[in-house]
Design an enzyme around this catalytic site. Structure first.
Site, PDB file in Angstrom:
ATOM      1  CE  LYS A  70      -4.541  -1.729   2.278  1.00  0.00           C
ATOM      2  NZ  LYS A  70      -5.340  -1.813   3.491  1.00  0.00           N
ATOM      3  CG  ASP A 108      -7.730   0.240   3.356  1.00  0.00           C
ATOM      4  OD1 ASP A 108      -8.631  -0.452   3.236  1.00  0.00           O
ATOM      5  OD2 ASP A 108      -7.202   0.290   3.564  1.00  0.00           O
ATOM      6  NE  ARG A 157       2.687  -5.404  19.845  1.00  0.00           N
ATOM      7  CZ  ARG A 157       3.075  -5.939  19.300  1.00  0.00           C
ATOM      8  NH1 ARG A 157       3.076  -7.506  19.543  1.00  0.00           N
ATOM      9  NH2 ARG A 157       3.045  -5.985  17.851  1.00  0.00           N
ATOM     10  CE1 TYR A 228     -11.009 -10.531   5.513  1.00  0.00           C
ATOM     11  CE2 TYR A 228     -10.335  -7.901   6.286  1.00  0.00           C
ATOM     12  CZ  TYR A 228     -10.304  -9.582   5.840  1.00  0.00           C
ATOM     13  OH  TYR A 228      -8.928  -8.966   4.568  1.00  0.00           O
ATOM     14  N   GLY A 249     -16.208  -6.593  11.023  1.00  0.00           N
ATOM     15  CA  GLY A 249     -14.854  -5.685  10.220  1.00  0.00           C
ATOM     16  C   GLY A 249     -15.088  -6.383   8.336  1.00  0.00           C
TER      17      GLY A 249
END
Ligand code: NAP
Length: 291
Positions: A70, A108, A157, A228, A249
């Site tokens: 991407k 997206d 994280r 998903y 999703g």
């Protein structure tokens, strides 16, 4: 049966064999009786430029681009949409044979926004969104949500990655976003309207994991998981138990696909078509689980 007039579309990625895009787009073409076909192409990084220019030479109508291309695909593109530039990633390419241009978009973020707005029945302006993750999908959602005037708090994280997004948002949009740390996690979750998991935590095969513990999910929120596979993740299972409204999703996947189709064909998918695309994806996911 394909012929020289058939419109050709595809998705480039690596690996690509589990892509749900072909069944989703083919369901759309079938319903709209459009003479078109859609293929998944396994392309490694060294062949990415050749693949894009080859598709251009072969008069493809459009391409989707997925992991890991991407960002790297952007160097082969002539014109990049404002949103894709902000997000710094392209997942949809249109070949404009009149202007002789390869144009890159990112659907997206807008796909996620559409999925939320349809479930909410209202816009995102002023909504407080808590987002777990600072990867590619999280970036897309964060920038699109900010363009829709939502407020953002990120929890990741690796805190440095969240901080990089915060700095970039300040630089590009002159907006502030909050970084959540473990000590203020519960407070920030309570203070939000919408909670999104945009990490890969809970994705097959690690289906027993959740980005947020059940007890930390406040009751009655809007909760979305962009994972998903499985359709109902552990996180969504927890959220249901906490009386939250959940968005899976697949909704985002279908909405980002519908946005790409709008770019390529100038056709808006109505709710009937969205339903048809969603059912095609779910059927494929269920068959995968059986095999
Ligand atoms: P990515 O760029 O690789 O980012 C992965 C994110 O997940 C990072 O924030 C990473 O945190 C976090 N993460 C991974 N493993 C973790 C763990 N064990 N504990 C805590 N955090 C962890 O991936 P992406 O492209 O953003 O995709 C993320 C997920 O979204 C994937 O499951 C993908 O399939 C899904 N997705 C869905 C759609 C849709 O249409 N529904 C669209 C795009 C992506 P660190 O920064 O700390 O590594």
């Amino acid at each position: 049966m394909n012929n020289s007039k058939t419109k050709i579309f595809g998705v480039l990625g690596h690996p690509i064999e589990h892509s749900l895009s072909p069944v989703m787009h083919k369901a759309f073409f079938k319903e709209k009786k459009i003479d078109a076909d859609y293929f998944a192409f396994d392309v490694d990084d060294k062949n990415l430029g050749n693949a894009i220019h080859g598709a251009d030479a072969l008069k493809f109508c459009g391409l989707n681009v997925t992991i890991p291309h991407k960002i790297s695909v952007m160097k082969y593109i002539d014109e990049i949409s404002e949103e894709a530039n902000l997000i710094n990633a392209v997942n949809t390419i249109k070949f404009d044979y009149i202007k002789n241009l390869i144009i890159g978009y990112n659907t997206d973020g807008i796909g996620a926004i559409k999925a939320i707005e349809k479930n909410l029945n209202e816009g995102l302006k002023g909504k407080k969104i808590f987002i777990c993750g600072a990867g590619g999908a999280a970036r897309a959602i964060i920038f699109s949500a900010l363009l829709n005037n939502a407020e953002i708090s990120i929890y990741n994280r690796t805190i440095e990655k969240a901080d990089l997004i915060r700095k970039e948002v300040k630089e590009k949009l002159n907006k502030q976003i909050k970084i959540t740390k473990n000590f203020d996690l519960k407070e920030r979750l309570k203070d939000s309207d919408i909670i999104i998991n945009a990490t890969s935590v809970g994705m097959f095969p690690n289906v027993d994991k959740s980005a947020i513990n059940e007890d930390d999910i406040p009751k009655g929120k809007i909760v979305m998981d962009i994972v998903y596979n499985p359709i109902e993740t552990k996180f969504l299972e927890f959220a249901k138990k906490r009386n939250c409204k959940v968005i899976d999703g697949v909704d985002m996947l279908v909405e980002q696909g519908a946005e790409a189709l709008k770019i390529w064909l100038d056709i808006e998918a109505d709710e009937n078509l969205i339903g048809i695309m969603r059912r095609a994806v779910i059927e494929k996911l269920k068959n995968k689980l059986k095999n």
